[in-house]
Scaffold this motif. Structure first.
Motif, mmCIF file in Angstrom:
data_model
loop_
_atom_site.group_PDB
_atom_site.id
_atom_site.type_symbol
_atom_site.label_atom_id
_atom_site.label_comp_id
_atom_site.label_asym_id
_atom_site.label_seq_id
_atom_site.Cartn_x
_atom_site.Cartn_y
_atom_site.Cartn_z
ATOM 1 N N UNK A 115 0.837 -1.205 0.000
ATOM 2 C CA UNK A 115 0.000 0.000 0.000
ATOM 3 C C UNK A 115 0.869 1.250 0.000
ATOM 4 N N UNK A 116 1.954 1.232 0.756
ATOM 5 C CA UNK A 116 2.848 2.388 0.824
ATOM 6 C C UNK A 116 3.482 2.673 -0.535
ATOM 7 N N UNK A 117 3.888 1.626 -1.243
ATOM 8 C CA UNK A 117 4.514 1.851 -2.546
ATOM 9 C C UNK A 117 3.506 2.401 -3.552
ATOM 10 N N UNK A 118 2.245 1.980 -3.446
ATOM 11 C CA UNK A 118 1.211 2.534 -4.325
ATOM 12 C C UNK A 118 0.972 4.007 -4.019
ATOM 13 N N UNK A 119 0.898 4.357 -2.738
ATOM 14 C CA UNK A 119 0.656 5.746 -2.347
ATOM 15 C C UNK A 119 1.824 6.649 -2.736
ATOM 16 N N UNK A 120 3.042 6.121 -2.646
ATOM 17 C CA UNK A 120 4.206 6.898 -3.068
ATOM 18 C C UNK A 120 4.067 7.308 -4.534
ATOM 19 N N UNK A 121 3.730 6.354 -5.377
ATOM 20 C CA UNK A 121 3.590 6.657 -6.806
ATOM 21 C C UNK A 121 2.450 7.636 -7.077
ATOM 22 N N UNK A 122 1.354 7.476 -6.359
ATOM 23 C CA UNK A 122 0.198 8.340 -6.594
ATOM 24 C C UNK A 122 0.453 9.790 -6.186
ATOM 25 N N UNK A 176 3.593 11.258 -5.501
ATOM 26 C CA UNK A 176 4.941 11.788 -5.706
ATOM 27 C C UNK A 176 4.915 13.059 -6.557
ATOM 28 N N UNK A 177 3.909 13.192 -7.399
ATOM 29 C CA UNK A 177 3.795 14.402 -8.209
ATOM 30 C C UNK A 177 3.544 15.652 -7.392
ATOM 31 N N UNK A 178 3.072 15.496 -6.155
ATOM 32 C CA UNK A 178 2.814 16.650 -5.283
ATOM 33 C C UNK A 178 4.033 17.013 -4.427
ATOM 34 N N UNK A 179 5.100 16.248 -4.584
ATOM 35 C CA UNK A 179 6.299 16.509 -3.792
ATOM 36 C C UNK A 179 6.645 15.316 -2.927
ATOM 37 N N UNK A 180 7.921 15.194 -2.632
ATOM 38 C CA UNK A 180 8.413 14.026 -1.898
ATOM 39 C C UNK A 180 7.842 13.948 -0.492
ATOM 40 N N UNK A 181 7.694 15.102 0.177
ATOM 41 C CA UNK A 181 7.231 15.076 1.567
ATOM 42 C C UNK A 181 5.757 14.714 1.662
ATOM 43 N N UNK A 182 4.965 15.168 0.728
ATOM 44 C CA UNK A 182 3.549 14.793 0.721
ATOM 45 C C UNK A 182 3.411 13.303 0.425
ATOM 46 N N UNK A 183 4.222 12.798 -0.494
ATOM 47 C CA UNK A 183 4.170 11.375 -0.824
ATOM 48 C C UNK A 183 4.583 10.514 0.373
#
Length: 322
Positions: free
Chosen positions: A87-94, A96-103
């Protein structure tokens, strides 16, 4: 006959003492033996690059095992950790376009939310931990695949730096795993929460009678386990530079449980051995690396882990009987 009767108690005491030593220090002996075997039989084992590789690979396992140790210490278990990584890897990809800290925040909060659901099922509804976390294991993996149906490359310099960068030669992954280990050790040994956790694991009815906040502690235990698993998922994603919810975290619960149990934390709860958990994670990594380097199929790794778990649980059972 008299001699046999006289020596029987002594033999029993020696057997008990030997068993206790193996339970307390056997994992360290196992690590030492595997190191010696690899030094003798594995080419180029004593190289800086190899030790760096082993340390980086063990970091996610150790981080997940820390959360598993908390769950087992409370007389529970968390089977959802592998799905939380997915789940974490899916959320990272979703995100990441908003910035690394938000991801990163989205991934860790997602893991914590799964942990909160686990804790609520255990603490408020009274579902057995193995059943509650099994349900979230299935649901978590399903949600991860809904969010990201297939593998996706992660093209982000910050994630790449997190996965392959270092500080003074020490990989970031290893530094993060070390910091989290020290933090969890401090929480278990030096805080009120840690003492309450061990008391609940030792006897939940007695903890309730003593007025301890059993429900709150249990929820926090599973939230911590979920958050740690999510962090491990983030680090694994950074190292692989790809999000793969299909396979990331698969059988991670087996590795984490093995590390914790072999490290001396009993499945009956009431005790958490952080140092032993670290050694257990290293043991599992060395065992896996040894089999791979000697061209044995991956299935042998799973068989070896199963054997190690059975032996560790048997030793713990013998100690309880005594």
């Amino acid at each position: 006959m008299t001699t046999d009767l006289a020596t029987a108690p002594t033999a029993a005491k020696d057997h008990t003492r030997t068993l206790r030593v193996l339970q307390d220090y056997g994992v360290y002996l196992g690590v030492a033996v595997l190191l010696l075997v690899n030094i003798v039989f594995t080419p180029h084992f004593l190289s800086t690059e190899n030790f760096r590789t082993q340390a980086v690979q063990v970091a996610p396992v150790l981080i997940v095992a820390l959360g598993m140790a908390l769950a087992i210490g409370s007389e529970g278990v968390d089977l959802s950790v592998g799905s939380v990584m997915a789940l974490a890897t899916s959320l990272i990809s979703l995100y990441l376009g908003y910035g690394i800290w938000i991801a990163l925040a989205a991934a860790i909060l997602g893991g914590a939310a799964v942990g909160a659901a686990n804790g609520a099922l255990v603490a408020f509804i009274g579902v057995q931990p193995i059943v509650a976390t099994l349900a979230l294991m299935v649901a978590g993996r399903g949600l991860a695949l809904v969010l990201l149906p297939q593998l996706k490359d992660v093209h982000d310099p910050n994630m790449a730096s997190l996965g392959s960068g270092d500080l003074l030669g020490v990989p970031y992954l290893v530094l993060i795993a070390t910091a989290l280990t020290l933090l969890v050790a401090f929480v278990v040994r030096r805080t009120t929460f840690g003492r309450q956790l061990l008391a609940i694991g030792d006897s939940r009815p007695a903890a309730r009678l003593a007025g301890l906040p059993v429900r709150r502690v249990l929820i926090l235990v599973y939230v911590a386990s979920g958050a740690l698993a999510a962090i491990a998922g983030v680090l694994a994603t950074a190292r692989l530079t790809a999000s793969d919810p299909t396979s990331l975290g698969t059988l991670m619960e087996l590795s984490a449980i093995t590390a914790v149990v072999v490290g001396g934390t009993p499945l009956s709860g009431g005790r958490v051995r952080i140092g032993g958990t670290v050694a257990g994670a290293v043991l599992i990594q060395l065992l896996t690396a040894t089999l791979i380097k000697h061209d044995l199929p991956p299935s042998w790794t799973q068989i070896a882990q199963a054997v190690v778990i059975v032996l560790a649980v048997y030793a713990a059972r013998e100690r309880v009987k005594r």
